[in-house]
Design an enzyme around this catalytic site. Structure first.
Site, PDB file in Angstrom:
ATOM      1  N   VAL A  56      26.885  25.046  11.225  1.00 43.63           N
ATOM      2  CA  VAL A  56      26.836  24.121  10.089  1.00 43.63           C
ATOM      3  C   VAL A  56      26.165  24.857   8.941  1.00 43.63           C
ATOM      4  O   VAL A  56      25.500  25.879   9.133  1.00 43.63           O
ATOM      5  CB  VAL A  56      26.068  22.823  10.432  1.00 43.63           C
ATOM      6  N   SER A  57      26.322  24.333   7.729  1.00 45.14           N
ATOM      7  CA  SER A  57      25.897  25.086   6.540  1.00 45.14           C
ATOM      8  C   SER A  57      24.435  24.925   6.188  1.00 45.14           C
ATOM      9  O   SER A  57      23.921  25.659   5.356  1.00 45.14           O
ATOM     10  CB  SER A  57      26.751  24.672   5.327  1.00 45.14           C
ATOM     11  N   SER A  58      23.719  23.948   6.788  1.00 44.90           N
ATOM     12  CA  SER A  58      22.326  23.730   6.414  1.00 44.90           C
ATOM     13  C   SER A  58      21.572  23.118   7.579  1.00 44.90           C
ATOM     14  O   SER A  58      22.161  22.551   8.507  1.00 44.90           O
ATOM     15  CB  SER A  58      22.220  22.799   5.194  1.00 44.90           C
TER      16      SER A  58
END
Length: 517
Positions: free
Chosen positions: A20-22
């Site tokens: 996931v990006s964060s």
């Protein structure tokens, strides 16, 4: 048993990669768990044995080597060069959202003998059409990433231009929901009070250097420390002193967002912030000695009468106990290393401070003096305010004139020079506008001012005796206009007190009664 071992060795081994990006998506969205679940279902349907899961909660900016999970996965493959693994991931966008890095990552896995499989896309390395489609999808992922980044920056910049801070809140602030403004920075106590005291103290000269500000912050248990030994990094102090957010203003030079009023409540005035910047531009000033402690509160304030240099102090170890001394340590001084017992220095000082306490009968007169001085100050403030209003109008006229010149200018360097001039004028305008608004103090300040002043003038010795080291040092600065000089033979020389004590001393010299302690 042997057949089971052979069978286990022939089952293909799989590694799952999910991203996931964060961190927020990791903790709130549950994206990693759902990706892993789908990848495990895929591996079971293919008859793969899952031997490891490598999660990531960082985008890496397109570069897979900036993702800890991907680095760990490649390191795992390097540690077992003889094994052939299948790397399973949920979507092609989870693999890489940059065309260049997508191709490089494919080569990294090929060099390690690993095969990659995607749940949402069938990778076809054998045909030119398959490679082409894979490249197109990778390029599409890169396009979406760049578009998302551009949209986020545009939204953030628009909010900054409206006077809202959109980045991490500085120390002393935190974000809170507001019905009108949405997310808005508010005071984060007790850190807000600590930061305010540090900034204002540096502005007025109580802290003469950044080192003293650093020491002050380190002395506060609630202030977050950077290092295990309880120290604050020097760059953090500098960043705090240069932060215009504390004055209630916002600017982001990288986005060409000039200084403007923010919607959050300021910790300090813009005038205080301006003084801080002037002190920083003036360069380093001598810091207060780090070894000044409660054991020797007069260290550095009492000077040797022979050379005029500040005396130091130290503990001396005797046969049975330790002894405290003040001494001059100046090279070439007649009194160098000739110690004076601490009791003589500090008892003599206590006599001076006790004698500065005036008689009670003079306090009515002193109060009237303060009221007269206050009235004079108000009259001067009215005149000064009118002058500042006139100056403010002149600055606005100058800004309009420069704007007209920018419209007519065609040379880029000339336009840049005009823009810088406007920026300076805008800052001057902000300072003047704030001074005009706050130049005349409210009526309640008179009683507050008189009360505090009379309390200090009535009992400086009591305040000094019962105060902390910081309070003692403050009393020294408020009561004496110059450091005290001490002679080993004759004791203290004539002291230079501040103006209020000089006035009261003039009355005391008329054989009046002193306050009984």
């Amino acid at each position: 048993m042997g057949e089971a071992k052979i069978q286990s060795e022939t089952v293909p081994k799989a590694l799952i990669y999910c991203r996931v990006s964060s961190t927020r998506q990791k903790t709130e969205g549950g994206g990693l768990e759902s990706q892993e679940h789908r990848c495990r279902q895929y591996a079971d349907s293919k008859g793969y044995q899952v031997v490891g899961v490598f999660p990531d909660d960082a985008s890496g900016g397109g570069d897979f080597m900036n993702r800890p999970g991907m680095v760990a996965l490649l390191s795992f493959l390097d540690a077992q060069p003889g094994e052939k693994y299948i790397v399973v991931f949920d979507d092609l966008k989870r693999f890489a959202r940059d065309t260049e890095f997508h191709i490089k990552l494919r080569r990294e896995f090929q060099a390690r003998g690993a095969r990659i499989e995607c749940l949402n896309f069938k990778l076809d390395d054998d045909t030119p059409e398959g490679k082409f489609i894979e490249t197109i999808i990778a390029a599409q992922g890169e396009l979406e990433r760049e578009q998302n980044r551009r949209q986020v920056i545009q939204k953030m910049k628009a909010r900054v231009e409206k006077g809202y801070w959109v980045f991490h809140a500085p120390i002393g602030y935190r974000y809170a929901s507001n019905r009108v403004h949405g997310k808005l920075m508010v005071y984060d106590e007790p850190l807000a009070s600590i930061v305010r005291e540090a900034l204002e103290s540096y502005a007025i000269g109580r802290f003469r250097s950044q080192a003293e500000v650093k020491r002050f912050l380190e002395s506060k248990p609630d202030f977050p420390k950077d290092l295990p030994n309880g120290e604050v990094r020097a760059w953090k102090v500098t960043k705090m002193l240069k932060q215009s957010l504390y004055a209630g203003f916002i600017e982001v030079p990288n986005w060409n967002v000039s200084l403007r009023k923010g919607h959050h409540e300021p910790l300090i005035s813009f005038d205080t912030f301006t003084r801080i910047q002037k002190n920083l531009d003036a360069g380093a000033r001598p810091a207060a000695r780090k070894d000044i402690s409660a054991d020797f509160p007069l260290r550095g304030f009492v000077c040797c009468d022979d050379c005029g240099k500040p005396m130091t102090a130290a503990w001396s170890k005797g046969c049975r106990k330790r002894y405290a001394y003040y001494l001059c340590d100046t090279r070439g001084c007649e009194s160098k290393r000739k110690s004076v017992p601490r009791a003589r220095i500090e008892d003599g000082f206590s006599d001076i401070l006790k004698n500065m306490q005036p008689s009670k009968r003079f306090f009515a007169l002193a109060k009237q003096m303060f009221i007269d001085a206050w009235d004079m100050h108000l009259a001067e403030a009215q005149v000064a305010k009118q002058a500042m209003v006139k100056q403010l109008k002149e600055i606005e006229t100058q800004i309009e004139g420069v704007l007209d010149r920018i419209v007519e200018a065609t040379n880029p360097s000339v336009i840049t020079a005009y823009e810088k001039r406007i920026e300076r004028l805008e800052r001057d305008k902000i300072v003047l506008a704030e001074r005009v608004e706050n130049h005349i103090p409210p009526k309640g300040r008179l009683e507050e001012f008189i009360e505090l002043s009379l309390v200090f003038l009535s009992r400086p010795w009591e305040i000094y005796e019962n105060g902390s080291l910081a309070v003692k040092r403050t009393v020294l600065r408020l009561a004496f206009s110059e450091p005290l000089r001490y002679s080993r033979e004759n004791g203290y020389r004539t002291t230079e007190t501040t103006f209020p004590f000089k006035v009261l001393a003039g009355f005391n010299n008329q054989n009046e009664e002193m306050v009984h302690l």
